[in-house]
Design a protein around this motif. Structure first.
Motif, PDB file in Angstrom:
ATOM      1  N   VAL A   1     -24.932 -35.383   7.882  1.00 63.10           N
ATOM      2  CA  VAL A   1     -24.743 -36.798   7.571  1.00 63.10           C
ATOM      3  C   VAL A   1     -25.929 -37.592   8.083  1.00 63.10           C
TER       4      VAL A   1
ATOM      5  N   ASN B   1     -26.545 -44.119  -1.479  1.00 65.97           N
ATOM      6  CA  ASN B   1     -26.464 -42.654  -1.434  1.00 65.97           C
ATOM      7  C   ASN B   1     -26.552 -42.084  -0.028  1.00 65.97           C
TER       8      ASN B   1
ATOM      9  N   ARG C   1     -25.102 -40.745   3.371  1.00 68.64           N
ATOM     10  CA  ARG C   1     -23.851 -40.068   3.704  1.00 68.64           C
ATOM     11  C   ARG C   1     -23.500 -40.362   5.154  1.00 68.64           C
TER      12      ARG C   1
ATOM     13  N   GLY D   1     -15.577 -40.925  -0.869  1.00 65.72           N
ATOM     14  CA  GLY D   1     -15.700 -39.828   0.084  1.00 65.72           C
ATOM     15  C   GLY D   1     -14.475 -38.958   0.206  1.00 65.72           C
TER      16      GLY D   1
ATOM     17  N   ASP E   1     -19.994 -41.331   0.938  1.00 65.77           N
ATOM     18  CA  ASP E   1     -21.290 -41.639   0.337  1.00 65.77           C
ATOM     19  C   ASP E   1     -21.304 -43.103  -0.054  1.00 65.77           C
TER      20      ASP E   1
ATOM     21  N   ARG F   1     -26.641 -38.626  -5.126  1.00 61.58           N
ATOM     22  CA  ARG F   1     -25.625 -38.198  -4.172  1.00 61.58           C
ATOM     23  C   ARG F   1     -25.714 -36.698  -3.938  1.00 61.58           C
ATOM     24  N   ARG F   2     -25.267 -36.280  -2.766  1.00 55.93           N
ATOM     25  CA  ARG F   2     -25.223 -34.863  -2.431  1.00 55.93           C
ATOM     26  C   ARG F   2     -23.956 -34.214  -2.961  1.00 55.93           C
TER      27      ARG F   2
END
Length: 462
Positions: A156, A211, A213, A236, A269, A305-306
Motif C-alpha cells: 500500500v 489510484n 492504494r 476497496g 483504491d 489501478r492495481r
C-alpha cells in the motif's frame, strides 16, 4: 462472507434511545504510559480547550506499534486522582495482563504504577483503553491504538489509523458533560456525543493521489455510538475484522457497520479525480450522510489501478473444532428502558424499581445484574464453547469477549473471527470459540454505560 445489516436496522435500534501485582520482570524498566489530565483543542476553533484524561497527554493516546511474535512492555503510571487500569483490547493475552480491575488485577491507585508485559501472537489492528470505571474514563479520553505488524505487510502507499469517537461536550464551556451516571443514558442506548471526530479531531483530513492504494484501519472507540459508514471516491476490500484476517479480501459493496470496540481493516483504491469529493462518510441519521474524514485528491499516484489485493497472512489458532460435542449455553440480555427496567423484571424475578434506580443498575446478563462471584460458565482448557446471545431488549448491544476470539455460527457455517459482536434488538446470535486461554475472562456489552449498569458477566477457563 462477512455479515452485514442495514443502516435502517441500526438507526431503528438507536432511535429507541431518547493489591497491585507486579508484571513480569523485564531486562530494564518498561517505557512509561502515563495516565494524566491534559488540555486539548477538541472542539472547533473559537471554543476553549477541553480538559481530558489522557495517555501521555494526547487524545487519543500514542500509537503503540510492535511486531507480531514480539512482546509489548509498558509501565502504567497513574497521575490521575482516581484508580485506573489498562485493557489491551483484542489481544489474546496472559490473563494477569488483561487489565480488568477486580477480576484480573487490583486497580492502580493514584501515584501508583503497574508493569504490563505480554506476548503478541496475532498481527492486526487493536486498541487499549481504561478498564476501571470504563464508561467515564474512556469517555474522558483514556484510549489509544495498538498495531501489531505483519512480517510481510500488504503493498500500500499509506497505512492510516482512523480512531472514530464522539464526545459529549457542553458548548458553553467546551468541557465534558460530567454526569456519567445519568439514568437516561445508562438505561437507553448509552452516552452519545454531540461532537464526532477521528483521531481526536472533528476535521480529520488525508491526502492521496488518484489510484493510490491505502490501508485504512478503522477503530470505533466511542462509548456507545454505532457508526454506519460508506466510502466516497474510493473503492476497496475488507481484509480483516477485529484484527483477524479474512480468508480472502471481500469487495466493499455495502455500508460498513462498526459497533463500539469493533475494528475493520480496509484496503482501498482512490478512484476520485483531483478536485472531486472523496473520503469516509457516516450516516448522521436515516436519510443523510456527512463527511467523517475528508480525502484531498491531488494528481495521480499511478496511471491505473492495481490488481485486487492478496489476503493478509493468517494468524495462529484460527480454527474451531469440536462443535458437535460442545455444550450449548444461552446468555440472555434483559432490562433497559421501555422493557425490563420499567417493570423491574429480570428472568421472572421482581426487583424493586426504586432500588434499581438507586443502584444505577438497569440491565441483566444471563439473569444476573452485574458481575457476580461465580462465572457464567467454566470451561476446561481446550474445550469448545458455544453460547447463544439473546437480545431480549429494545436496544442493540456490542458483546465483547476478553482473551479469545470467536466465530458466529449461522446455519452450521462459521463466520469470521471476531472479539466483539453487534446483536440487534429482539435478535440472537450463536458464537463458538476454543477455550484455549486459561484464566478469568470478562464477557460484557461494550456500550460501556450498559456494562456499568449491569450488563457484565465472566467465564473461567481452567
Amino acid at each position: 462472507m462477512t455479515q452485514m445489516m442495514s443502516r435502517r436496522a441500526v438507526c431503528a435500534g438507536l432511535l429507541a434511545a431518547p493489591l497491585i501485582r507486579p508484571g513480569r520482570a523485564a531486562a530494564s524498566a518498561p517505557a512509561p504510559l502515563t495516565a494524566r489530565a491534559a488540555s486539548v483543542q477538541l472542539a472547533p476553533p473559537g471554543y476553549g480547550m477541553t480538559e481530558v484524561w489522557s495517555y501521555d497527554g494526547s487524545l487519543p493516546g500514542p500509537v503503540l506499534r510492535a511486531a507480531q511474535g514480539g512482546r509489548l512492555s509498558r509501565r502504567l503510571v497513574n497521575e490521575l486522582e482516581v484508580p485506573t487500569t489498562v485493557h489491551w483490547h483484542g489481544i489474546r493475552i496472559d490473563n494477569a495482563m488483561d487489565g480488568v480491575a477486580g477480576l484480573t488485577q487490583e486497580a492502580v491507585p493514584p501515584g501508583g504504577s503497574f508493569d504490563y508485559d505480554f506476548a503478541l501472537p496475532d498481527a492486526g489492528t487493536y486498541w487499549y483503553h481504561a478498564h476501571t470505571n470504563s464508561m467515564e474514563q474512556v469517555a474522558r479520553g483514556l484510549s489509544g491504538p495498538l498495531i501489531v505488524e505483519e512480517a510481510t505487510p500488504p503493498d500500500v502507499d499509506a497505512d492510516e489509523i482512523l480512531m472514530l469517537d464522539d464526545w459529549l461536550i457542553d458548548p458553553d464551556t467546551a468541557q465534558f458533560y460530567a454526569d456519567f451516571t445519568a439514568p437516561m443514558m445508562r438505561s437507553h442506548a448509552g452516552r452519545m456525543g454531540n461532537l464526532i471526530g477521528v483521531n481526536g479531531r472533528f476535521d480529520h483530513r488525508l491526502k492521496a493521489g488518484q489510484n493510490a492504494r491505502l490501508r485504512l484501519r478503522l477503530i470505533n472507540a466511542a462509548n456507545a455510538r454505532i457508526f454506519v459508514l460508506r466510502l466516497q471516491g474510493m473503492e476497496g476490500w475488507t481484509v480483516a475484522l477485529d484484527g483477524m484476517p479474512l480468508a480472502s479480501p471481500e469487495p466493499l459493496v455495502e455500508e460498513i457497520i462498526l459497533a463500539p470496540a469493533q475494528r475493520v481493516d480496509l484496503i482501498v483504491d482512490v478512484t476520485a479525480e483531483e478536485g472531486t469529493p472523496a473520503g469516509l462518510l457516516y450516516a448522521a441519521d436515516d436519510d443523510s450522510w456527512q463527511a467523517l474524514v475528508e480525502l484531498e485528491v491531488s494528481g495521480r499516484a499511478s496511471d491505473a489501478r492495481r490488481a485486487a489485493p492478496q489476503p493478509l497472512p493468517r494468524n495462529p489458532r484460527m480454527e474451531i473444532g469440536g462443535l458437535e460435542e460442545a455444550t450449548p449455553r444461552e446468555m440472555r440480555m434483559e432490562g433497559g428502558a421501555m422493557r425490563g427496567m420499567a417493570s423491574g423484571r429480570f428472568e421472572g424475578r421482581q426487583m424493586d424499581f426504586q432500588e434499581l434506580i438507586q443502584r444505577g443498575q438497569f440491565w441483566a446478563l444471563a439473569g444476573q445484574v452485574g458481575r457476580g462471584a461465580d462465572p457464567f460458565a467454566r470451561y476446561r482448557l481446550g474445550e469448545t464453547a458455544r453460547i447463544t446471545l439473546v437480545n431480549d431488549t429494545v436496544f442493540p448491544h456490542a458483546m465483547h469477549l476478553h482473551g479469545m476470539h470467536f466465530r458466529q455460527l449461522n446455519e452450521g457455517a462459521a463466520g469470521p473471527m471476531r472479539d466483539t459482536l453487534l446483536v440487534m434488538p429482539q435478535q440472537s446470535a450463536e458464537i463458538a470459540f476454543v477455550a484455549d486461554n486459561p484464566g478469568k475472562w470478562l464477557l460484557h456489552c461494550h456500550m460501556l454505560g450498559h456494562a456499568a449498569s449491569g450488563m457484565s458477566n465472566w467465564i473461567e477457563v481452567v
